[in-house]
Design a protein around this motif. Structure first.
Motif, mmCIF file in Angstrom:
data_model
loop_
_atom_site.group_PDB
_atom_site.id
_atom_site.type_symbol
_atom_site.label_atom_id
_atom_site.label_comp_id
_atom_site.label_asym_id
_atom_site.label_seq_id
_atom_site.Cartn_x
_atom_site.Cartn_y
_atom_site.Cartn_z
ATOM 1 N N ASN A 62 0.836 -1.206 0.000
ATOM 2 C CA ASN A 62 0.000 0.000 0.000
ATOM 3 C C ASN A 62 0.869 1.254 0.000
ATOM 4 O OD1 ASN A 62 -2.719 -1.274 0.331
ATOM 5 N ND2 ASN A 62 -1.778 -2.012 2.229
ATOM 6 N N PRO A 63 1.548 1.534 -1.117
ATOM 7 C CA PRO A 63 2.341 2.767 -1.178
ATOM 8 C C PRO A 63 1.451 3.989 -1.344
ATOM 9 C CG PRO A 63 2.428 1.643 -3.288
ATOM 10 C CD PRO A 63 1.640 0.755 -2.356
ATOM 11 N N MET A 64 1.972 5.131 -0.919
ATOM 12 C CA MET A 64 1.284 6.407 -1.108
ATOM 13 C C MET A 64 2.302 7.431 -1.600
ATOM 14 S SD MET A 64 -0.464 8.982 1.723
ATOM 15 C CE MET A 64 -2.031 8.149 1.930
ATOM 16 N N ILE A 65 1.864 8.314 -2.492
ATOM 17 C CA ILE A 65 2.716 9.386 -3.010
ATOM 18 C C ILE A 65 2.223 10.712 -2.453
ATOM 19 C CG2 ILE A 65 3.568 10.565 -5.077
ATOM 20 C CD1 ILE A 65 2.947 7.939 -6.627
ATOM 21 N N VAL A 104 -0.715 2.381 5.007
ATOM 22 C CA VAL A 104 0.424 2.660 4.119
ATOM 23 C C VAL A 104 1.693 2.029 4.666
ATOM 24 C CG1 VAL A 104 1.937 4.520 3.271
ATOM 25 C CG2 VAL A 104 -0.552 4.779 3.153
ATOM 26 N N ASP A 105 2.447 1.380 3.773
ATOM 27 C CA ASP A 105 3.720 0.788 4.197
ATOM 28 C C ASP A 105 4.930 1.494 3.592
ATOM 29 O OD1 ASP A 105 3.071 -0.173 1.692
ATOM 30 O OD2 ASP A 105 3.149 -2.288 2.235
ATOM 31 N N VAL A 106 4.734 2.203 2.471
ATOM 32 C CA VAL A 106 5.808 3.003 1.879
ATOM 33 C C VAL A 106 5.242 4.355 1.467
ATOM 34 C CG1 VAL A 106 7.407 3.268 -0.067
ATOM 35 C CG2 VAL A 106 7.204 1.064 1.072
ATOM 36 N N LEU A 107 5.846 5.415 1.994
ATOM 37 C CA LEU A 107 5.463 6.777 1.631
ATOM 38 C C LEU A 107 6.528 7.339 0.702
ATOM 39 C CD1 LEU A 107 3.708 9.359 2.020
ATOM 40 C CD2 LEU A 107 5.184 9.925 3.964
ATOM 41 N N LEU A 141 6.661 16.959 3.664
ATOM 42 C CA LEU A 141 5.851 15.944 4.345
ATOM 43 C C LEU A 141 5.198 16.513 5.601
ATOM 44 C CD1 LEU A 141 8.159 12.798 3.978
ATOM 45 C CD2 LEU A 141 6.426 13.664 2.403
ATOM 46 N N GLU A 142 4.816 17.794 5.525
ATOM 47 C CA GLU A 142 4.150 18.445 6.648
ATOM 48 C C GLU A 142 2.858 17.742 7.021
ATOM 49 O OE1 GLU A 142 1.696 22.547 7.591
ATOM 50 O OE2 GLU A 142 3.148 22.557 5.958
ATOM 51 N N ILE A 178 10.106 5.253 4.249
ATOM 52 C CA ILE A 178 9.958 6.535 3.565
ATOM 53 C C ILE A 178 11.002 6.678 2.468
ATOM 54 C CG2 ILE A 178 10.001 9.045 3.832
ATOM 55 C CD1 ILE A 178 9.154 8.590 6.752
ATOM 56 N N ILE A 179 10.529 7.073 1.297
ATOM 57 C CA ILE A 179 11.381 7.422 0.161
ATOM 58 C C ILE A 179 11.141 8.894 -0.142
ATOM 59 C CG2 ILE A 179 11.817 7.034 -2.303
ATOM 60 C CD1 ILE A 179 10.647 4.171 -1.846
ATOM 61 N N ARG A 180 12.198 9.643 -0.321
ATOM 62 C CA ARG A 180 12.038 11.063 -0.641
ATOM 63 C C ARG A 180 12.791 11.412 -1.920
ATOM 64 N NH1 ARG A 180 12.600 15.206 4.198
ATOM 65 N NH2 ARG A 180 11.248 16.330 2.756
#
Length: 542
Positions: free
Chosen positions: A208-211, A265-268, A275-276, A291-293
């Protein structure tokens, strides 16, 4: 024989070379030689004079924020700079390339403390505290190099405001006209293939990734939408990220809906965002979250350390991820996202009367029109309840959240986008911070539709004092003018409406006019439902 030019003329010529076509501001004694140079630039530089320095700064901000190009303004030193300081703070917080051009006292008196006109103890240090970069031009020969250097720093990496000052005697100083350097943004950092591979490894194991997108991704909408489609991941945003992926895109989640999805979510994947929303508004993290940025500012990887940090331009970084993930297949989840949006809309439908009025505005504002929010009950609600369909079309003040930016900023947005509709919403308190710029709108024929929601209060303060301080009200009640009569006294066509349907009709009429319009909407004091439960939701309990 070389032609001669003054420092002021060199600055004006350099502004044109850097693509600046408009300067906002107020003329003054220290700036006369520069003001005269603006006059001499003719139709290459349009000058919009305002009625307050803060108005000039915010108009430049609106110009920059809505276009991504430099918004320039000029004010006198000392009090002029300080009056415009709120706009520089806003530009700094919202990463907008706003350029302040100011003067200083005579060069031989700087730092002497003699009490010269408009003297500050250390103006350059003051400007450096609220801008990304600030420099002084000490001699006519420095005009081009200093300005190009400031522009380069403004546009490189994370964008931000810049300022230049020149002493009073230097503006009129004459010297040879020379070829001027043109500052450009520094090359974007190369995408690190190892970091991309590490990101792909995390994403490949995600269910369940989220962007999450922010203002730094304004030019990467197509790539972000493609990544979302590839991963069947939802995209959400808070303020500056609104419209980068259109609200009606099947993978976009309104942030109220996104909060529900957040629970699993498991990956943001944060792209051009601080990411406020997740770390300052929602304030809790799902178990095992990775977290990936992707961000052009390397310091972001220190401020909020991710598992994988890709220091890159949003467009290039996102495309690198897409290329590395090519061939992966995921089951279509768009019906799930649509249901989440529908449920969220149902939950916040009770935020009235704000929602009904915002719906009326959205119905008649063209798809490519601009909506300029303000710190108000309508503005707060708009952050989750006003659909946006393109980048930069929702103009916000970012984390500064300062009263009074809205109407002034909208004037700059309209100057930069003369063929697009621009609607400004304000509360009565915020509008009065810049009411004098109605004169600017009339004088320069700036056709902004200004809507004032008048609840005779600083609405948020009133609510907080009622709920948290047992009704010990202090300074939150406001006595206002008759806004319709006030607007008409400036020569602005003005209306008062009392319902969403009436507002819709009047906006339709206003959009057919090529002139500024003011619309007052009376709202019963304290009657607005609070939008805050949807902006700061209660922490999730497993």
């Amino acid at each position: 024989m070389n032609r001669k030019e003054t420092t002021g003329q060199a600055i004006a010529r350099s502004l044109v070379a850097h693509g600046v076509d408009t300067v906002f501001g107020i003329p003054g004694a220290h700036m006369y030689d520069f003001n005269d140079a603006l006059y001499g630039a003719g139709d290459k530089l349009r000058f919009i004079h305002t009625r307050h320095e803060q108005g000039a700064g915010y108009m430049a901000y609106g110009y920059a924020k809505s276009t991504g190009r430099i918004g320039a303004y000029t004010v006198v030193p000392g009090p002029g700079v300080l009056n415009s300081g709120a706009a520089l703070c806003t530009a700094y917080g919202a990463n907008a390339p706003v350029l302040c051009i100011t003067g200083n006292i005579m060069s031989h008196l700087i730092g002497r403390g003699r009490g010269q006109l408009h003297e500050l103890p250390d103006q350059l240090a003051t400007m450096r505290g609220i801008a990304k970069v600030a420099e002084r031009i000490n001699h006519q020969s420095e005009a081009g190099p200093v300005l190009s250097g400031v522009v380069c720093k403004m546009l490189s990496g994370r964008q931000g405001p810049g300022a230049i000052e020149a002493p009073w005697d230097v503006f009129g100083q004459s010297g040879p006209e020379v070829n001027l350097p043109v500052g450009a943004s520094a090359p974007h950092p190369a995408v690190n293939a190892d970091q991309v591979a590490a990101a792909v490894a995390l994403i490949s194991g995600a269910r369940n990734p989220m962007i999450m997108v922010g203002g730094g991704a304004a030019d990467a909408g197509a790539e972000i939408a493609a990544l979302a489609e590839l991963l069947q991941a939802p995209v959400t945003s808070h303020r500056s990220g609104k419209g980068i992926v259109a609200d009606d895109h099947p993978h976009y989640l309104n942030f109220v809906a996104a909060y529900e999805y957040w629970k699993k979510v498991d990956v943001l994947i944060g792209i051009g965002s601080r990411l406020e929303l997740q770390f300052m508004r929602w304030k809790w993290l799902p178990k095992g979250l990775k977290i990936i940025r992707i961000d052009i500012d390397p310091t972001e990887m220190v401020r909020l350390k991710p598992e994988v940090g890709i220091v890159a331009d949003a467009e290039a970084g996102t495309q690198a991820l897409i290329d590395a993930l090519a061939g992966c297949r995921h089951e279509d989840r768009t019906s799930e996202f649509a249901e989440l949006n529908k449920e969220a809309r149902s939950r916040f439908s009770g935020v009235q009367p704000q929602l009904a009025y915002l719906d009326a505005i959205r119905e008649v504002l063209p798809r490519d029109g601009f909506f300029v929010e303000e710190v108000s009950q309508m503005g707060f609600t708009a952050r989750f309840a006003f659909p946006v369909y393109g980048p930069r079309q929702y103009v916000t003040c970012g984390y500064q959240d300062n009263l009074g930016f809205g109407f002034n900023t909208a004037l700059g947005v309209k100057i930069a986008n003369p063929d697009k509709a621009v609607i400004s919403i304000s509360g009565d308190g915020g509008f009065m911070f810049g009411v004098q710029e109605l004169a600017t709108a009339v004088q320069h024929k700036i056709a902004v539709i200004a809507i004032i929601f008048n609840n005779s209060a600083y609405g948020n303060v009133l609510r907080d004092q009622k709920q948290a301080y047992n009704g010990r009200y202090l300074g939150s009640d406001l006595t206002n003018p008759d806004f319709v009569a006030l607007g008409k006294s400036f020569g602005v066509r003005s209306y008062r409406v009392t319902s969403p349907s009436e507002l819709r009709i009047v906006i339709e009429k206003a959009l057919s006019l090529d002139e500024p319009v003011l619309i007052e909407v009376p709202v019963e004091k304290g009657s607005e439902a609070s939008p805050w439960p949807f902006i700061h939701p209660a922490p999730h309990v497993e």
